[in-house]
Design a protein around this motif. Structure first.
Motif, PDB file in Angstrom:
ATOM      1  N   MET A  49      48.981  21.960  48.563  1.00  0.00           N
ATOM      2  CA  MET A  49      49.446  22.507  49.845  1.00  0.00           C
ATOM      3  C   MET A  49      50.396  21.524  50.524  1.00  0.00           C
ATOM      4  SD  MET A  49      47.759  25.242  49.556  1.00  0.00           S
ATOM      5  CE  MET A  49      46.413  25.628  48.461  1.00  0.00           C
ATOM      6  N   ASP A  50      49.968  20.263  50.587  1.00  0.00           N
ATOM      7  CA  ASP A  50      50.806  19.240  51.218  1.00  0.00           C
ATOM      8  C   ASP A  50      52.102  19.032  50.439  1.00  0.00           C
ATOM      9  OD1 ASP A  50      48.869  18.858  53.153  1.00  0.00           O
ATOM     10  OD2 ASP A  50      48.013  17.077  52.194  1.00  0.00           O
ATOM     11  N   LYS A  51      52.003  19.014  49.131  1.00  0.00           N
ATOM     12  CA  LYS A  51      53.179  18.769  48.280  1.00  0.00           C
ATOM     13  C   LYS A  51      54.259  19.829  48.486  1.00  0.00           C
ATOM     14  CE  LYS A  51      54.581  18.237  43.463  1.00  0.00           C
ATOM     15  NZ  LYS A  51      54.131  18.209  42.068  1.00  0.00           N
ATOM     16  N   HIS A  52      53.850  21.090  48.678  1.00  0.00           N
ATOM     17  CA  HIS A  52      54.818  22.190  48.770  1.00  0.00           C
ATOM     18  C   HIS A  52      54.984  22.743  50.179  1.00  0.00           C
ATOM     19  CE1 HIS A  52      55.189  22.243  44.434  1.00  0.00           C
ATOM     20  NE2 HIS A  52      53.871  22.220  44.342  1.00  0.00           N
ATOM     21  N   GLY A  53      54.315  22.143  51.169  1.00  0.00           N
ATOM     22  CA  GLY A  53      54.472  22.591  52.552  1.00  0.00           C
ATOM     23  C   GLY A  53      53.933  23.988  52.794  1.00  0.00           C
ATOM     24  N   ILE A  54      52.853  24.321  52.092  1.00  0.00           N
ATOM     25  CA  ILE A  54      52.257  25.654  52.221  1.00  0.00           C
ATOM     26  C   ILE A  54      50.794  25.543  52.625  1.00  0.00           C
ATOM     27  CG2 ILE A  54      53.810  26.729  50.551  1.00  0.00           C
ATOM     28  CD1 ILE A  54      51.489  26.502  48.479  1.00  0.00           C
ATOM     29  N   ASP A  55      50.197  26.676  52.872  1.00  0.00           N
ATOM     30  CA  ASP A  55      48.768  26.779  53.114  1.00  0.00           C
ATOM     31  C   ASP A  55      48.330  28.116  52.538  1.00  0.00           C
ATOM     32  OD1 ASP A  55      46.222  26.198  53.954  1.00  0.00           O
ATOM     33  OD2 ASP A  55      46.699  26.170  56.090  1.00  0.00           O
ATOM     34  N   MET A  56      47.042  28.288  52.376  1.00  0.00           N
ATOM     35  CA  MET A  56      46.508  29.567  51.907  1.00  0.00           C
ATOM     36  C   MET A  56      45.454  30.026  52.908  1.00  0.00           C
ATOM     37  SD  MET A  56      46.231  28.961  47.799  1.00  0.00           S
ATOM     38  CE  MET A  56      45.702  30.614  47.400  1.00  0.00           C
ATOM     39  N   VAL A  57      45.557  31.279  53.316  1.00  0.00           N
ATOM     40  CA  VAL A  57      44.600  31.829  54.270  1.00  0.00           C
ATOM     41  C   VAL A  57      43.896  33.027  53.639  1.00  0.00           C
ATOM     42  CG1 VAL A  57      45.867  31.027  56.297  1.00  0.00           C
ATOM     43  CG2 VAL A  57      46.375  33.266  55.349  1.00  0.00           C
ATOM     44  N   VAL A  58      42.669  33.235  54.033  1.00  0.00           N
ATOM     45  CA  VAL A  58      41.917  34.379  53.530  1.00  0.00           C
ATOM     46  C   VAL A  58      42.415  35.632  54.236  1.00  0.00           C
ATOM     47  CG1 VAL A  58      39.640  35.468  53.354  1.00  0.00           C
ATOM     48  CG2 VAL A  58      39.889  33.008  52.965  1.00  0.00           C
ATOM     49  N   ALA A  59      42.855  36.599  53.455  1.00  0.00           N
ATOM     50  CA  ALA A  59      43.322  37.873  54.000  1.00  0.00           C
ATOM     51  C   ALA A  59      42.264  38.953  53.842  1.00  0.00           C
ATOM     52  CB  ALA A  59      44.610  38.310  53.310  1.00  0.00           C
ATOM     53  N   GLU A  60      41.386  38.777  52.862  1.00  0.00           N
ATOM     54  CA  GLU A  60      40.372  39.795  52.592  1.00  0.00           C
ATOM     55  C   GLU A  60      39.226  39.144  51.829  1.00  0.00           C
ATOM     56  OE1 GLU A  60      40.191  44.200  50.462  1.00  0.00           O
ATOM     57  OE2 GLU A  60      42.056  43.069  50.469  1.00  0.00           O
ATOM     58  N   ALA A  61      38.009  39.556  52.159  1.00  0.00           N
ATOM     59  CA  ALA A  61      36.829  39.077  51.431  1.00  0.00           C
ATOM     60  C   ALA A  61      35.831  40.218  51.315  1.00  0.00           C
ATOM     61  CB  ALA A  61      36.194  37.891  52.146  1.00  0.00           C
ATOM     62  N   ASN A  62      35.240  40.332  50.144  1.00  0.00           N
ATOM     63  CA  ASN A  62      34.262  41.380  49.891  1.00  0.00           C
ATOM     64  C   ASN A  62      33.088  40.764  49.127  1.00  0.00           C
ATOM     65  OD1 ASN A  62      33.315  44.177  49.701  1.00  0.00           O
ATOM     66  ND2 ASN A  62      33.703  43.916  47.528  1.00  0.00           N
ATOM     67  N   VAL A  63      31.872  41.054  49.584  1.00  0.00           N
ATOM     68  CA  VAL A  63      30.680  40.555  48.901  1.00  0.00           C
ATOM     69  C   VAL A  63      29.845  41.739  48.444  1.00  0.00           C
ATOM     70  CG1 VAL A  63      28.614  39.118  49.060  1.00  0.00           C
ATOM     71  CG2 VAL A  63      30.630  38.543  50.428  1.00  0.00           C
ATOM     72  N   ARG A  64      29.476  41.697  47.178  1.00  0.00           N
ATOM     73  CA  ARG A  64      28.566  42.711  46.636  1.00  0.00           C
ATOM     74  C   ARG A  64      27.258  42.006  46.301  1.00  0.00           C
ATOM     75  NH1 ARG A  64      29.095  46.749  41.536  1.00  0.00           N
ATOM     76  NH2 ARG A  64      27.394  48.073  42.214  1.00  0.00           N
ATOM     77  N   TYR A  65      26.196  42.378  47.007  1.00  0.00           N
ATOM     78  CA  TYR A  65      24.886  41.749  46.828  1.00  0.00           C
ATOM     79  C   TYR A  65      24.097  42.520  45.779  1.00  0.00           C
ATOM     80  CZ  TYR A  65      26.284  39.759  51.288  1.00  0.00           C
ATOM     81  OH  TYR A  65      26.980  39.120  52.283  1.00  0.00           O
ATOM     82  N   LEU A  66      23.584  41.797  44.785  1.00  0.00           N
ATOM     83  CA  LEU A  66      22.878  42.445  43.690  1.00  0.00           C
ATOM     84  C   LEU A  66      21.399  42.075  43.637  1.00  0.00           C
ATOM     85  CD1 LEU A  66      25.691  41.783  41.078  1.00  0.00           C
ATOM     86  CD2 LEU A  66      25.270  43.908  42.338  1.00  0.00           C
ATOM     87  N   ALA A  67      21.053  40.869  44.096  1.00  0.00           N
ATOM     88  CA  ALA A  67      19.662  40.400  44.075  1.00  0.00           C
ATOM     89  C   ALA A  67      19.536  39.254  45.069  1.00  0.00           C
ATOM     90  CB  ALA A  67      19.267  39.943  42.675  1.00  0.00           C
ATOM     91  N   PRO A  68      18.343  39.024  45.603  1.00  0.00           N
ATOM     92  CA  PRO A  68      18.178  37.933  46.575  1.00  0.00           C
ATOM     93  C   PRO A  68      18.133  36.562  45.897  1.00  0.00           C
ATOM     94  CG  PRO A  68      16.083  39.013  46.182  1.00  0.00           C
ATOM     95  CD  PRO A  68      17.114  39.805  45.420  1.00  0.00           C
ATOM     96  N   LEU A  69      18.522  35.563  46.653  1.00  0.00           N
ATOM     97  CA  LEU A  69      18.349  34.166  46.263  1.00  0.00           C
ATOM     98  C   LEU A  69      17.389  33.536  47.255  1.00  0.00           C
ATOM     99  CD1 LEU A  69      22.002  32.996  45.496  1.00  0.00           C
ATOM    100  CD2 LEU A  69      20.091  33.102  43.871  1.00  0.00           C
TER     101      LEU A  69
END
Length: 122
Positions: A49-69
């Motif tokens: 990110m620093d090397k190229h003068g960029i950043d990455m931001v989360v635009a979308e997140a999805n969680v599918r829960y299948l079993a408990p932890l």
């Protein structure tokens, strides 16, 4: 490209009063996994990110829960880059316990110019 794997153990503070991992912590696990992937691949998340003068931001997140932890269970975070586009990436983090899936987290990051905060090509 083979999937990146990172082991983790459920900590007490990640659990709700029922002793099950609180749902929002699955996004934290995905963040840990992606950070460790970048650390393994290019020394850190921040270096490219620093090397190229960029950043990455989360635009979308999805969680599918299948079993408990539960507290003290060992899990494995399995990261696969499913798409690298012109300005965004899609990442799948499979969360497994003893090789069995317990959740799937899909995240889309958009690359932005660090100074202007405008979307920019990768």
């Amino acid at each position: 490209m083979p999937a990146f794997r990172h082991p983790l153990r459920v900590r007490f503070n990640e659990c709700d009063p029922q002793g099950i991992v609180f749902n929002a912590n699955f996004l934290t696990y995905a963040d840990i996994a992606i950070t460790e992937l970048y650390r393994e691949a290019v020394d850190s998340w921040q270096a490219p990110m620093d090397k190229h003068g960029i950043d990455m931001v989360v635009a979308e997140a999805n969680v599918r829960y299948l079993a408990p932890l539960r507290f003290d269970e060992e899990l494995e975070l399995v990261v696969s880059m499913t798409r690298i586009g012109e300005t965004s990436t899609n990442t799948l983090v499979a969360i497994e316990r003893s090789g069995e899936p317990v959740a799937a987290v899909e995240i889309r990051h958009v690359v932005i110019d660090a100074a202007s905060r405008a979307k920019t090509p990768i």
